[in-house]
Write an enzyme that holds these catalytic residues in place. Structure first.
Site, short mmCIF file in Angstrom:
data_model
loop_
_atom_site.label_atom_id
_atom_site.label_comp_id
_atom_site.label_asym_id
_atom_site.label_seq_id
_atom_site.Cartn_x
_atom_site.Cartn_y
_atom_site.Cartn_z
N HIS A 93 15.95 13.78 -4.13
CA HIS A 93 14.94 14.65 -4.74
C HIS A 93 14.87 14.48 -6.25
O HIS A 93 13.80 14.61 -6.84
CB HIS A 93 15.24 16.11 -4.40
N GLU B 15 1.70 -4.37 10.85
CA GLU B 15 3.00 -4.37 10.17
C GLU B 15 4.11 -4.88 11.08
O GLU B 15 5.26 -4.95 10.69
CB GLU B 15 3.33 -2.99 9.61
N ASP C 120 6.65 -2.97 5.84
CA ASP C 120 7.28 -3.23 7.14
C ASP C 120 7.05 -4.66 7.59
O ASP C 120 7.94 -5.27 8.18
CB ASP C 120 6.73 -2.26 8.19
N CYS D 295 -2.09 -1.67 2.45
CA CYS D 295 -1.62 -0.39 1.91
C CYS D 295 -0.12 -0.39 1.63
O CYS D 295 0.44 0.63 1.24
CB CYS D 295 -2.01 0.77 2.80
C1 PEP Z 1 4.10 -0.28 5.04
O1 PEP Z 1 4.93 -0.46 5.94
O2 PEP Z 1 3.75 -1.16 4.23
C2 PEP Z 1 3.48 1.05 4.87
C3 PEP Z 1 2.46 1.24 4.05
O3 PEP Z 1 4.00 2.08 5.56
P1 PEP Z 1 5.41 2.80 5.20
O4 PEP Z 1 5.86 2.28 3.87
O5 PEP Z 1 5.10 4.25 5.18
O6 PEP Z 1 6.25 2.35 6.35
MG MG Z 2 5.08 0.94 7.57
#
Ligand code: PEP
Ligand code: MG
Length: 583
Positions: A197, A437, A461, A508
């Site tokens: 945190h 992913e 991922d 993303c």
């Molecule tokens: C990713 O895996 O790139 C992603 C955007 O999801 P997270 O980081 O939440 O696993």
């Molecule tokens: Mg992910």
């Protein structure tokens, strides 16, 4: 070395927790409970009553602090104090303390310290990072209760800092929350991780921070100075004047560059030859929408809906989900909000359900949702109800193949029909997407793009699964190499498949917000990049100063390279040419 000779410069490496550079004299925070005397209590019941009074006063104090943090930082940062209030309500802890008084006949301060320390030790020895970090929550709260019992003020010690670098074994969330950029130049802790945190708060407060610095407390003493590079995760004790000068230049350069990129933050997302793309925000709560607007995100490309579950540390009701989702959609003011359905599991644990030996390969994300229709249906109903207030999209995480995607879509359609029959009409048609992913999804990408309106690549991922490198394991961090040719070629395959089908191709994962990587991703064919909002200005700048033609050439060159070092150099040279060109 003689006593008055200057102490040498020492460099220590830790975990970069919050960006920025801070430099000044050190303020070593000595924590832990004060040494309390062990005396026989004259009246045991009076001791118990003193304890109850101290608990009551601490509750009021934390509630007040919580309110202040809500006003300064928003509801999600203040959720930490809910965990503190829970410690104060913990029946087992309170019972253990009162039993200790009655059993031993000692004073409440001593008994409380004994019991609290037992709890702290138990948490400190838990393997799980997340639970281990809860030890600091207990230490924080018990320190406050002890202050009330003893009339001391250790929990507010941080208030004494005056334009200094705070050094501590660990920091409790409320110590971090009471910091401000007016007094604390940076902070460094020996313990802690990026998920703690305190690290999360440091980023929200924009205080440079490095955590997990081994040997920190042995290397510093009162009177030392320190330079903290929160971006490199580097701590320099007693920096020489040459080091300070080089950093001074670095800070000036960082500031002027930030001003320069911010000057273009509201300009359109297009290359010099007019090709459009979209830069969007990754968010985890309604509070994150403020930054999304400040940095002119054209919508939300990834809403990590599991964050609500993690903040509550419990399963929210449909109503709680709806309230939060509707708030985000309203705050988006007509811009698209892409809901990623629940991605619990992996490092995002919630109770026993996701407690397993190999969590990243386990009961996670869409697997969990398809196995628990009750949970999945409640979330989809909440999203559909929120869609009445503005345009939304829905994407499914951890899709491994076409059958799984079809099951998710069919489940969604069933809920959508049910909601329509109740008169829930989305503001705009809801687009459906799949996150790419898992390598298997990239292999069958042609089949997947035939099923959806968009795909969004989760590079965090994808890199870990493609290279078989746990993204959270420090020991093998150097193997987590996105510039591996296998990653670059997999990305090309995904984007070209999406383009052939006319399906939007987004990214993303963290690579989208990296100014070295964004040009390559667009060159390879991505049409949307979603990132944490403060990353938008840099990425927008570099793309706006590039032509689609040169981005394509950059991508072709990267795909042809079979060596990650060469790929990294190629990306770095490209970014540098843009910076130089415009300075
Ligand atoms: C990713 O895996 O790139 C992603 C955007 O999801 P997270 O980081 O939440 O696993
Ligand atoms: Mg992910």
């Amino acid at each position: 070395m003689s006593a008055d000779s200057p102490r040498p410069e020492v460099r220590l490496k830790g975990i970069a927790a919050a960006p920025g550079v801070g430099q000044g004299s050190v303020y070593i925070l000595t924590q832990g409970m004060a040494i309390v005397a062990c005396v026989r209590a004259v009246d045991q019941e009076a001791e118990v009553r003193r304890f109850e009074q101290a608990l009551h006063e601490t509750r009021l104090e934390i509630a007040k602090l919580r309110q202040e943090v809500v006003e300064r930082l928003g509801e999600s940062e203040a959720a930490i104090f809910d965990a503190h209030l829970l410690v104060l309500e913990d029946v087992a802890l309170i019972d253990d303390v009162t039993k200790e008084v009655r059993k031993t006949g000692f004073n409440i301060e001593f008994c409380f310290q004994e019991v609290a320390q037992r709890y702290i030790t138990i948490f400190e020895n838990i393997e799980d990072d997340f639970l281990r970090e809860r030890a600091s929550d207990i230490r924080d709260v018990t320190g406050r209760v002890m202050d009330k019992l003893m009339g001391t003020k250790s929990a507010q010690a941080v208030v004494a800092v005056e334009k200094q670098v705070v050094v501590a074994k660990d920091l409790t969330p409320s110590e971090t929350a009471s910091m401000s950029t007016d007094t604390v130049l940076a902070f460094v802790t020996q313990e802690g991780g990026r998920t703690g945190h305190s690290a999360i708060m440091a980023r929200a407060l924009e205080i440079p921070a490095v955590v997990g610095v081994r040997g920190l407390l042995d290397a510093v003493q009162d009177g030392d100075t320190m330079l903290v590079d929160g971006e490199a995760g580097l701590v320099i004790v007693n920096p020489t004047s040459a080091t300070i000068d080089s950093y001074r230049d670095k800070q000036v350069a960082i500031k002027s560059r930030r001003n320069r990129v911010m000057a273009e933050v509201a300009l359109p997302d297009e290359t010099t030859d007019g090709t459009h793309y979209n830069l969007l925000a990754n968010i985890g709560s309604p509070e994150d929408m403020e930054d999304a607007h400040t940095y002119v995100a054209h919508g939300v490309g990834l809403y990590r809906t599991e964050n609500l579950f993690l903040r509550l540390d419990d399963w929210p009701t449909e109503e709680q989900q709806f309230d939060e989702y509707a708030e985000v959609v309203r705050q988006a003011k007509g811009r698209l909000v892409t809901f990623r359905t629940l991605d619990l599991g992996g490092d995002k644990k919630l109770g026993d359900l996701t407690d397993e030996a190999n969590p990243f390969m386990g009961y996670r994300a869409i697997r969990l949702c398809l196995d628990r229709p009750d949970i999945f249906a409640a979330q989809l109903r909440a999203i559909l109800r929120a869609s009445v207030y503005g345009p939304v999209a829905v994407m499914f995480p951890m899709i491994s193949g076409v059958e799984e995607l079809r099951r998710a879509k069919e489940f969604y359609q069933t809920i959508a029909v049910q909601m329509a029959s109740k008169g829930v009409v989305p503001k705009a048609p809801i687009r459906l997407g799949a996150m790419i992913e898992i390598p298997a999804a990239a292999v069958v990408i042609d089949d997947l793009v035939a099923e959806v309106d968009f795909v969004s690549v989760g590079t965090n991922d994808l890199v870990q699964y493609l290279l078989a490198v746990d993204r959270g394991n420090q020991r093998i961090a150097s193997h987590y190499e996105p510039a591996n040719p296998a990653v670059v070629r997999t990305l090309e395959r995904i984007f070209s498949s999406a383009a052939k089908k006319g399906v939007t191709a987004a990214v993303c994962g963290e690579l989208a917000g990296d100014p070295l990587w964004a040009p390559l991703l667009i060159g390879l064919g991505a049409t949307e990049l979603s990132m944490s909002s403060p990353s938008i200005p840099e990425v927008r700048f570099i793309l706006r100063h590039s032509s689609a033609k040169e981005l394509k050439l950059l991508a072709q060159a990267a795909v042809a390279l079979g060596d990650s070092v060469k790929i990294k150099n190629l990306l770095a040279d490209f970014a540098l040419s843009k910076v130089k060109h415009r300075s």
